[in-house]
Design a protein around this motif. Structure first.
Motif, short mmCIF file in Angstrom:
data_model
loop_
_atom_site.label_atom_id
_atom_site.label_comp_id
_atom_site.label_asym_id
_atom_site.label_seq_id
_atom_site.Cartn_x
_atom_site.Cartn_y
_atom_site.Cartn_z
N PRO A 217 41.73 58.87 86.17
CA PRO A 217 42.35 58.24 84.57
C PRO A 217 43.75 58.61 84.97
N PRO A 218 44.69 57.76 84.30
CA PRO A 218 46.26 57.87 84.81
C PRO A 218 46.06 59.43 84.01
N GLY A 219 45.55 60.25 83.34
CA GLY A 219 46.41 61.62 82.46
C GLY A 219 45.96 63.16 83.49
N VAL A 220 46.79 64.15 83.27
CA VAL A 220 46.97 65.11 84.18
C VAL A 220 45.57 66.07 83.67
N GLY A 221 45.48 67.37 84.66
CA GLY A 221 44.50 68.69 84.00
C GLY A 221 45.53 69.25 82.47
N ALA A 222 44.80 69.75 81.86
CA ALA A 222 45.46 70.17 80.84
C ALA A 222 46.07 71.48 81.11
N GLU A 223 46.11 72.22 82.44
CA GLU A 223 47.57 73.15 82.92
C GLU A 223 49.27 72.64 83.02
N VAL A 224 49.04 71.49 83.03
CA VAL A 224 49.72 70.28 84.03
C VAL A 224 50.51 69.70 82.95
N ALA A 225 49.24 69.42 81.53
CA ALA A 225 50.19 69.20 80.38
C ALA A 225 50.81 69.78 79.63
N LEU A 226 50.10 71.22 79.44
CA LEU A 226 50.86 72.04 78.39
C LEU A 226 51.31 73.19 79.78
N GLY A 227 51.98 72.49 80.53
CA GLY A 227 52.83 73.39 81.31
C GLY A 227 54.07 74.11 80.78
N GLY A 228 54.81 73.06 79.43
CA GLY A 228 55.94 73.32 79.21
C GLY A 228 55.98 74.06 78.67
N CYS A 264 40.87 67.55 82.69
CA CYS A 264 41.64 67.23 83.86
C CYS A 264 41.88 65.77 84.00
N ASP A 265 42.17 64.84 82.40
CA ASP A 265 42.35 64.05 82.02
C ASP A 265 43.32 64.28 80.24
N SER A 266 44.47 64.81 79.99
CA SER A 266 44.31 65.05 79.20
C SER A 266 46.13 64.39 79.30
N PRO A 267 46.10 63.94 77.82
CA PRO A 267 47.45 63.20 77.53
C PRO A 267 48.81 63.77 77.51
N THR A 268 49.71 63.52 76.90
CA THR A 268 51.85 64.15 76.67
C THR A 268 50.90 64.98 76.02
N VAL A 269 50.91 66.10 75.64
CA VAL A 269 50.95 66.93 74.09
C VAL A 269 52.17 67.02 73.36
N ARG A 270 51.76 66.61 72.35
CA ARG A 270 53.25 67.58 70.68
C ARG A 270 52.82 67.75 70.35
N ASN A 271 51.36 68.43 70.23
CA ASN A 271 51.39 69.90 69.07
C ASN A 271 50.28 70.82 70.09
N PRO A 272 50.68 71.40 70.38
CA PRO A 272 50.71 72.75 71.68
C PRO A 272 50.10 73.64 70.86
N LEU A 273 50.33 74.54 69.42
CA LEU A 273 48.94 74.55 69.46
C LEU A 273 47.36 74.57 68.83
N ARG A 274 47.57 73.07 68.80
CA ARG A 274 46.59 72.01 68.24
C ARG A 274 45.91 72.07 69.71
N ALA A 275 46.35 71.61 70.58
CA ALA A 275 46.33 72.05 72.58
C ALA A 275 45.07 72.50 72.56
N VAL A 276 45.49 73.62 72.81
CA VAL A 276 45.10 74.84 73.38
C VAL A 276 43.97 75.03 72.94
N GLY A 277 43.70 74.68 71.61
CA GLY A 277 42.87 74.62 70.93
C GLY A 277 41.51 73.76 71.07
N GLN A 278 41.98 72.66 71.60
CA GLN A 278 41.06 71.47 71.80
C GLN A 278 40.80 71.77 73.13
N LEU A 279 41.81 72.36 74.04
CA LEU A 279 40.97 73.24 75.27
C LEU A 279 40.16 73.89 75.94
N VAL A 280 39.78 74.49 74.87
CA VAL A 280 39.21 75.82 74.43
C VAL A 280 37.50 74.94 74.30
N SER A 281 37.78 73.78 73.28
CA SER A 281 36.77 73.60 72.44
C SER A 281 35.84 72.37 73.93
#
Length: 325
Positions: A217-228, A264-281
């Motif tokens: 898949p074209p995405g990246v790991g969650a830690e990479v997507a949220l690395g910024g 492991c297949d995360s898209p570009t993150v625009r809302n980091p707080l929402r993305a962290v919640g998604q990561l846990v689930s």
């Protein structure tokens, strides 16, 4: 009879002449000595101590291959038995590690499952009393690195296979990256002892930095997507991509990631707080939880766990058979 007296001036002149002659002789002798020292053959440099020959045999209690298995989130505990893990009987990695332990005798391939906290506290749930991801991941890494170092010290020609899933894939991948880039755990000259690394759902995955098996898949790991947003949420540090990738181990690393698995297949993150919640689930969503079935990932008819088992068997079969004493 009378004596001829020498004039005082004449005596002084003669004394000065002899003094000059003496000084010239001293200078000439000194020059000759310096020339002799300069031209004399120099002694050879001290011979360095001989390099000890490489170890060609090791103790009989050392396995040929040490299989280091790192379970995912909620699949281990800090006090689990590394040789008979039972913290979570439904652990995905048990499907691989148990089969390997049955396939090979322990002196050929010893299977060691890293016991660690394996938790991930949800920062959006104030009632969640689990350990922070940083705490869990660090404990898992230190125990993985410490075990590999300890085995290598006692068994210097034992080779290693590293297997991990989810949080365990992050830990195993970090260990492999540090070894492959000469950042510790093993001495740089021993990196060849790591003969295989298998990662399922690696949270620091970057496509094409390893051998991507099956769907890529074209995405990246969650830690990479949220690395910024590295330290946006306390206790959940997103480390971004691994510096140097897997270094010299790149061609020995095989990675599996199901399309749509946000770990492991995360898209570009625009809302980091929402993305962290998604990561846990995401750690319990069906895509991430069903790698032992062909529903979301399969390759030539094999599930992720079946493929990883068959791959590990091939790596172990091809491993050296060191002598023992």
């Amino acid at each position: 009879m009378s004596r001829t007296k020498t004039a005082p001036g004449t005596r002084r002149s003669r004394t000065r002449r002899w003094l000059v002659v003496a000084l010239v002789l001293i200078a000439v002798i000194g020059l000759l000595l310096w020339i002799l020292r300069a031209c004399a053959p120099k002694p050879p440099p001290p011979t360095p101590p001989p390099t000890p020959p490489p170890t060609k045999a090791q103790s009989a209690d050392c396995p040929d291959v040490e299989v280091v298995v790192i379970p995912g989130t909620w699949e281990s505990s800090a006090r689990d038995d590394p040789f008979h893990p039972h913290a979570n009987p439904k652990s995905l990695m048990l499907r691989v590690s148990s089969a390997l332990a049955q396939k090979f005798p322990a002196n050929r391939a010893r299977v060691y499952t890293i016991p660690y906290t394996a938790q991930f506290r949800n920062p959006t749930n104030l009632g969640d009393r689990q350990a922070d991801y940083d705490v869990s991941r660090r404990q898992g890494y230190l125990r993985t690195a410490g075990h590999i170092t300890e085995v290598n010290k006692r068994c210097p020609i034992t080779t290693f296979v590293i297997l991990g899933f989810s949080q365990g894939a992050v830990i195993g991948g970090d260990a492999a990256s540090n070894i492959g880039n000469g950042r510790g755990i093993l001495n740089p000259e021993d990196e060849g002892l790591v003969i295989g690394v298998g990662l399922i759902a690696d949270g620091r995955r970057v496509a094409d930095q390893q051998n991507d098996i099956g769907p890529n898949p074209p995405g990246v790991g969650a830690e990479v997507a949220l690395g910024g947003f590295r330290n946006l949420v306390p206790g959940i540090t997103m480390n971004g991509p691994r510096e140097g990738g897997f270094g010299t181990l790149r061609d020995r690393v095989s990675g599996i990631c199901a399309p749509g698995d946000l770990i492991c297949d995360s898209p570009t993150v625009r809302n980091p707080l929402r993305a962290v919640g998604q990561l846990v689930s995401a750690a319990s969503n069906p895509v991430h939880a069903l790698y032992a079935t062909p529903k979301y990932w399969e390759y030539n008819g094999a599930t992720a766990t079946q493929w990883m088992y068959a791959w590990a068997v091939g790596v172990i079969d091809g491993a050296p058979h060191p002598k023992h004493f």
